[in-house]
Design an enzyme around this catalytic site. Sequence first.
Site, short mmCIF file in Angstrom:
data_model
loop_
_atom_site.label_atom_id
_atom_site.label_comp_id
_atom_site.label_asym_id
_atom_site.label_seq_id
_atom_site.Cartn_x
_atom_site.Cartn_y
_atom_site.Cartn_z
N ASP A 1 0.84 -1.20 0.00
CA ASP A 1 0.00 0.00 0.00
C ASP A 1 0.87 1.25 0.00
OD1 ASP A 1 -2.13 -1.70 0.16
OD2 ASP A 1 -2.61 -1.27 2.26
N ASP B 1 -10.54 -6.02 7.34
CA ASP B 1 -9.60 -7.14 7.21
C ASP B 1 -9.20 -7.65 8.59
OD1 ASP B 1 -9.64 -6.74 4.49
OD2 ASP B 1 -7.78 -5.58 4.44
P1 AP5 Z 1 -9.79 -1.30 3.44
O1 AP5 Z 1 -10.99 -1.25 2.60
O2 AP5 Z 1 -9.33 -0.13 4.16
O3 AP5 Z 1 -9.87 -2.31 4.51
P2 AP5 Z 1 -11.03 -2.86 5.11
O4 AP5 Z 1 -10.46 -3.84 6.00
O5 AP5 Z 1 -12.04 -3.27 4.13
O6 AP5 Z 1 -11.46 -1.52 5.96
P3 AP5 Z 1 -12.72 -0.64 5.95
O7 AP5 Z 1 -12.38 0.54 6.80
O8 AP5 Z 1 -13.25 -0.45 4.59
O9 AP5 Z 1 -13.59 -1.57 6.78
P4 AP5 Z 1 -14.91 -2.34 6.37
O10 AP5 Z 1 -15.90 -1.40 5.81
O11 AP5 Z 1 -14.61 -3.56 5.63
O12 AP5 Z 1 -15.31 -2.75 7.80
P5 AP5 Z 1 -16.17 -1.93 8.83
O13 AP5 Z 1 -16.05 -0.47 8.63
O14 AP5 Z 1 -17.51 -2.53 8.83
O15 AP5 Z 1 -8.64 -2.01 2.57
C1 AP5 Z 1 -7.54 -2.60 3.14
C2 AP5 Z 1 -6.69 -3.32 2.14
O16 AP5 Z 1 -7.39 -3.62 0.95
C3 AP5 Z 1 -5.47 -2.55 1.71
O17 AP5 Z 1 -4.37 -3.02 2.46
C4 AP5 Z 1 -5.35 -2.87 0.21
O18 AP5 Z 1 -4.08 -3.38 -0.13
C5 AP5 Z 1 -6.40 -3.91 0.02
N1 AP5 Z 1 -6.93 -3.96 -1.34
C6 AP5 Z 1 -7.47 -2.97 -2.08
N2 AP5 Z 1 -7.78 -3.42 -3.31
C7 AP5 Z 1 -7.41 -4.73 -3.36
C8 AP5 Z 1 -7.46 -5.74 -4.35
N3 AP5 Z 1 -7.95 -5.51 -5.57
N4 AP5 Z 1 -6.98 -6.98 -4.03
C9 AP5 Z 1 -6.50 -7.24 -2.79
N5 AP5 Z 1 -6.43 -6.32 -1.82
C10 AP5 Z 1 -6.88 -5.09 -2.10
O19 AP5 Z 1 -15.40 -2.22 10.19
C11 AP5 Z 1 -15.06 -3.50 10.63
C12 AP5 Z 1 -15.01 -3.47 12.14
O20 AP5 Z 1 -14.08 -2.46 12.57
C13 AP5 Z 1 -16.32 -3.11 12.82
O21 AP5 Z 1 -17.13 -4.24 13.01
C14 AP5 Z 1 -15.81 -2.54 14.14
O22 AP5 Z 1 -15.49 -3.58 15.02
C15 AP5 Z 1 -14.54 -1.83 13.74
N6 AP5 Z 1 -14.79 -0.40 13.46
C16 AP5 Z 1 -14.70 0.21 12.27
N7 AP5 Z 1 -15.00 1.53 12.38
C17 AP5 Z 1 -15.29 1.75 13.70
C18 AP5 Z 1 -15.67 2.89 14.47
N8 AP5 Z 1 -15.83 4.10 13.91
N9 AP5 Z 1 -15.89 2.73 15.80
C19 AP5 Z 1 -15.72 1.53 16.40
N10 AP5 Z 1 -15.38 0.41 15.70
C20 AP5 Z 1 -15.17 0.51 14.38
#
Ligand code: AP5
Length: 346
Positions: free
Chosen positions: A19, A301
């Site tokens: 990244d 993730d």
């Molecule tokens: P990214 O999309 O950032 O990671 P993610 O893990 O999907 O993170 P998000 O912030 O989008 O979380 P989410 O919406 O899935 O989960 P949620 O918000 O529900 O991407 C990360 C990686 O993707 C990068 O390293 C990149 O390399 C890779 N990538 C991109 N394109 C790719 C491709 N084509 N192939 C392979 N890899 C690729 O949150 C989950 C949990 O977090 C919640 O249940 C809670 O427990 C906690 N949480 C989140 N926000 C809060 C909050 N505000 N308060 C309290 N708890 C929270």
Amino acid sequence: TLTKLSPNSLFGMGNPLLDISAVVDKDFLEKYGLKANDQILAEDKHKALFEEIFKFKVEYHAGGSTQNSIKVAQWMIQEPQKVCTFFGCIGEDKFGEILKQKAEEVHVDAHYYEQTEEPTGTCAVCITGDNRSMVANLAAANYYKKDKHLDLKENWKLVEKAKVFYIAGFFLTVSLESILKVAKHASENNKLFTLNLSAPFICQYFKDALMEVMPYVDVLFGNETEAATFSKEQGFETEDIKEIARKAQTLPKVNKKRLRIVVFTQGKDETIMTKGGDKLETFQVLQIEQKDIVDTNGAGDAFVGGFLSELVQDKTLEQCVKAGHYAANVTIRQTGCTFPHKPDFH
Ligand code: AP5
Ligand code: NA
């Protein structure tokens, strides 16, 4: 009583990416036609983006969705080392070396298919305020080949050693045949195959590949926007996330010995999990103060990594969700999908 964990019990396969993240401005997003919050694959028009991003201050993080989750799982488990296996394709270059080193540091048993034709893949993480737009340039990651790596005797042995499998939907754009081979192995041996919807574009443009794998999926992960896109594409005719989870749970399944479990996270809002039949449970996430949130990148993730770390130890699904929330909470306090020396989860 604890199930004694053997090496290579949890298997992951996906796109190993480095990244490159930077706080950018609106003009930059506009120039490359990016939405503030999105995940896409790089096209020709994004080529210059991977050079222009360096005019901002950049940070490097080992990334790739599946690789992130597998590392978090191994971090949660700690001992023994190398409970988690990871397969993916990289180039023989500096970025590839960084990925190898980072996997080694957290004691993941990574076996990369290394080739010289394509450089290691990267993901531009373009941050504006609380939003981030990701553009993945898969490069080497796109060259993962079943016959050149997965089929090799010493590699397939590692697949056979595993009892839980995890592949992010992102890998559907690379090697459907590799995914199907692993998924069928899991199903035929009554092992657990788990998949993530990963991004709206996967549910939309890779729908056919996704639905070819779905009958083998024992645990399906996703977030609320992916669930909504999935519902729309499948003609579920509902925007109610609980209803979507129930409908996804009852999609056709090959291994009838296990009911499919569907787990949808919703950021700070409660996580939803189906439990078979009409049963569905919701779980509050761990509270965090806004000032303690450093970077939610990788939260999803990390949730999956935490979940899998307990699943592979035959813990209850409730315990899996708790571990997922714990791991996600830890990583949002740090930049990228990184974590402190040791977990504090019981
Ligand atoms: P990214 O999309 O950032 O990671 P993610 O893990 O999907 O993170 P998000 O912030 O989008 O979380 P989410 O919406 O899935 O989960 P949620 O918000 O529900 O991407 C990360 C990686 O993707 C990068 O390293 C990149 O390399 C890779 N990538 C991109 N394109 C790719 C491709 N084509 N192939 C392979 N890899 C690729 O949150 C989950 C949990 O977090 C919640 O249940 C809670 O427990 C906690 N949480 C989140 N926000 C809060 C909050 N505000 N308060 C309290 N708890 C929270
Ligand atoms: Na983070």
